[in-house]
Design a protein around this motif. Structure first.
Motif, PDB file in Angstrom:
ATOM      1  N   THR A  11       0.807  -1.224   0.000  1.00 46.61           N
ATOM      2  CA  THR A  11       0.000   0.000   0.000  1.00 46.61           C
ATOM      3  C   THR A  11       0.838   1.271   0.000  1.00 46.61           C
ATOM      4  O   THR A  11       0.368   2.310  -0.462  1.00 46.61           O
ATOM      5  CB  THR A  11      -0.939   0.035   1.224  1.00 46.61           C
ATOM      6  N   SER A  12       2.057   1.205   0.527  1.00 50.62           N
ATOM      7  CA  SER A  12       2.897   2.403   0.567  1.00 50.62           C
ATOM      8  C   SER A  12       4.363   2.049   0.379  1.00 50.62           C
ATOM      9  O   SER A  12       4.783   0.917   0.613  1.00 50.62           O
ATOM     10  CB  SER A  12       2.697   3.163   1.882  1.00 50.62           C
ATOM     11  N   LYS A  14       8.009   3.360   1.715  1.00 51.82           N
ATOM     12  CA  LYS A  14       8.704   4.178   2.700  1.00 51.82           C
ATOM     13  C   LYS A  14      10.150   4.364   2.268  1.00 51.82           C
ATOM     14  O   LYS A  14      10.716   3.505   1.596  1.00 51.82           O
ATOM     15  CB  LYS A  14       8.657   3.520   4.079  1.00 51.82           C
ATOM     16  N   ASN A  28       7.258   8.903   2.744  1.00 48.89           N
ATOM     17  CA  ASN A  28       6.547   7.794   2.121  1.00 48.89           C
ATOM     18  C   ASN A  28       5.629   8.323   1.030  1.00 48.89           C
ATOM     19  O   ASN A  28       5.308   9.519   0.990  1.00 48.89           O
ATOM     20  CB  ASN A  28       5.745   7.004   3.160  1.00 48.89           C
ATOM     21  N   PHE A  29       5.218   7.423   0.154  1.00 49.68           N
ATOM     22  CA  PHE A  29       4.201   7.742  -0.843  1.00 49.68           C
ATOM     23  C   PHE A  29       3.388   6.493  -1.136  1.00 49.68           C
ATOM     24  O   PHE A  29       3.822   5.367  -0.841  1.00 49.68           O
ATOM     25  CB  PHE A  29       4.827   8.309  -2.125  1.00 49.68           C
ATOM     26  N   GLN A  30       2.213   6.686  -1.658  1.00 49.17           N
ATOM     27  CA  GLN A  30       1.339   5.558  -1.971  1.00 49.17           C
ATOM     28  C   GLN A  30       1.968   4.713  -3.069  1.00 49.17           C
ATOM     29  O   GLN A  30       2.524   5.243  -4.034  1.00 49.17           O
ATOM     30  CB  GLN A  30      -0.029   6.056  -2.430  1.00 49.17           C
ATOM     31  N   THR A  31       1.907   3.396  -2.911  1.00 44.48           N
ATOM     32  CA  THR A  31       2.479   2.504  -3.904  1.00 44.48           C
ATOM     33  C   THR A  31       1.809   2.741  -5.254  1.00 44.48           C
ATOM     34  O   THR A  31       0.577   2.608  -5.369  1.00 44.48           O
ATOM     35  CB  THR A  31       2.296   1.031  -3.501  1.00 44.48           C
ATOM     36  N   GLU A  41       8.548   8.012  -9.278  1.00 44.65           N
ATOM     37  CA  GLU A  41       8.484   8.431  -7.880  1.00 44.65           C
ATOM     38  C   GLU A  41       9.838   8.246  -7.189  1.00 44.65           C
ATOM     39  O   GLU A  41      10.280   9.109  -6.421  1.00 44.65           O
ATOM     40  CB  GLU A  41       7.411   7.638  -7.131  1.00 44.65           C
TER      41      GLU A  41
END
Length: 293
Positions: A11-12, A14, A28-31, A41
Motif C-alpha cells: 500500500t505504501s 517508505k 513515504n508515498f502511496q504505492t 516516484e
C-alpha cells in the motif's frame, strides 16, 4: 556516506536517507499502480534526498516482497505489487536512477536489521520470525544471510506443525482472528488486536486461539533451532510489541524441550528491536553485505 533506503510495500513505499549510522529525512508515498510510475516516484525521491544530503548518495537499497534473486536482480514469486516480478528489476531501475541498486526480500531485511543493528547484533548466528498475515523469516549464519538453493531459506510459514497445518495458519493472529469469527458466527470480521482484547476479558474461545498462537510459535522455534541452533531467535511483527507476548511462548518452548529431553540446548528468544523501520535498516545491512561482491 549516504545511502537511500527504500521499503516497497503493498500500500505504501517508505524511504529514508542512511547517514551517520541512522535513518534521516524519512518519507513515504502511496504505492503506484505501474512500474513506470514507481520509477518516476523513486527518481523524484532520489533528487529530493540528494539536495538534503551533505554527501553524494552512493546507492539505492530496497526491501521488496517476493522471492529475491539478488545476484540476478530479479524478484520472483508473487505479491500484491504484481508489476515488480519476473523481469530484470535491478537493471532497469539502475538505468532509471543512475545509481547502483540493491534488493532483498522484506523478511530477510528485517532479519538483517536485527543481526547487524538490533537484538542479535552481538551474535554470529540468528534467525528471525516476522509475524503478520503469515510468518516470514530469515536465517543468518556467520553473519551471512542464508537463502538456500531455491530461495526458500527462512520461509518458516510453510513449515508443517500440528495436524498438517502450517506455521502461518496457526501462528498468525490474522488467521486466528478469522477462525474465531467463523467459530462464533460473527457478522463482521475482527483483527488480531481485537482477538487478544477478547482473550484478556475472559472469552474462552479467544483464549484458546491466543494459546494456539503461542504454542505454534514455540513448535516452530523448537524445530528451527534443532536444524540451525542459532545463538538468538528474534520475533517481530505487530504482535511482538505486546508486553505479554513473549513469556507464554518461552514457557511453551521450555515444555517442548522438557518433553523431548532437549533441555541442554540453549534457546534465546528476543523481541525484535526494529519494528516499523526494520525493512529500511535491513536494506542498509544488505547493501553493506553485497556492495563488494
Amino acid at each position: 556516506m549516504s545511502i537511500l533506503a527504500v521499503d516497497i510495500g503493498g500500500t505504501s513505499v517508505k524511504y529514508a536517507l542512511w547517514q551517520a549510522e541512522s535513518l534521516q529525512n524519512p518519507g513515504n508515498f502511496q504505492t503506484p499502480d505501474s512500474w513506470s510510475a514507481l520509477q518516476e516516484e523513486l527518481l523524484r525521491v532520489l533528487g529530493e534526498q540528494a539536495k538534503q544530503s551533505p554527501e553524494e548518495i552512493e546507492a539505492v537499497t530496497i526491501s521488496v516482497p517476493g522471492a529475491v534473486d539478488s545476484e540476478a536482480g530479479v524478484i520472483g514469486g508473487y505479491s500484491a505489487i504484481s508489476y515488480i516480478h519476473h523481469f530484470p528489476f535491478v537493471t532497469e531501475l539502475e538505468a532509471a536512477l543512475g545509481k547502483p541498486v540493491f534488493i532483498e526480500n522484506d523478511a530477510n531485511c528485517a532479519g538483517l536489521a536485527e543481526a547487524y543493528y538490533g537484538a542479535a547484533k552481538d551474535a554470529q548466528s540468528s534467525v528471525a520470525l516476522i509475524i503478520g498475515s503469515g510468518v516470514g523469516g530469515a536465517v543468518i549464519l556467520e553473519r551471512q544471510l542464508i537463502k538456500g538453493n531455491s530461495l526458500f531459506g527462512g520461509e518458516f510459514g510453510y513449515m508443517l506443525t500440528e495436524k498438517g497445518h502450517t506455521l502461518s495458519e496457526l501462528a498468525s493472529p490474522v488467521h486466528a482472528a478469522k477462525r474465531y469469527a467463523k467459530a462464533m458466527a460473527l457478522a463482521e470480521a475482527i483483527d488480531g488486536q481485537q482477538l487478544f482484547a477478547l482473550a484478556e476479558k475472559g472469552d474462552e474461545r479467544a483464549q484458546k486461539e491466543v494459546a494456539q498462537i503461542h504454542r505454534a510459535l514455540a513448535i516452530g522455534i523448537y524445530n528451527i533451532c534443532l536444524v540451525v541452533d542459532p545463538e538468538v531467535v528474534c520475533i517481530g511483527g505487530g504482535i511482538s510489541t505486546r508486553s505479554d507476548f513473549l513469556e507464554p511462548v518461552k514457557e511453551q518452548l521450555a515444555q517442548l524441550q522438557a518433553q523431548q529431553h532437549a533441555e541442554d540446548q540453549v534457546i534465546t528468544v528476543k523481541i525484535c528491536e526494529f519494528q516499523n523501520d526494520a525493512n529500511l535498516v535491513g536494506a542498509v545491512a544488505n547493501y553493506h553485505l553485497r556492495k563488494d561482491q
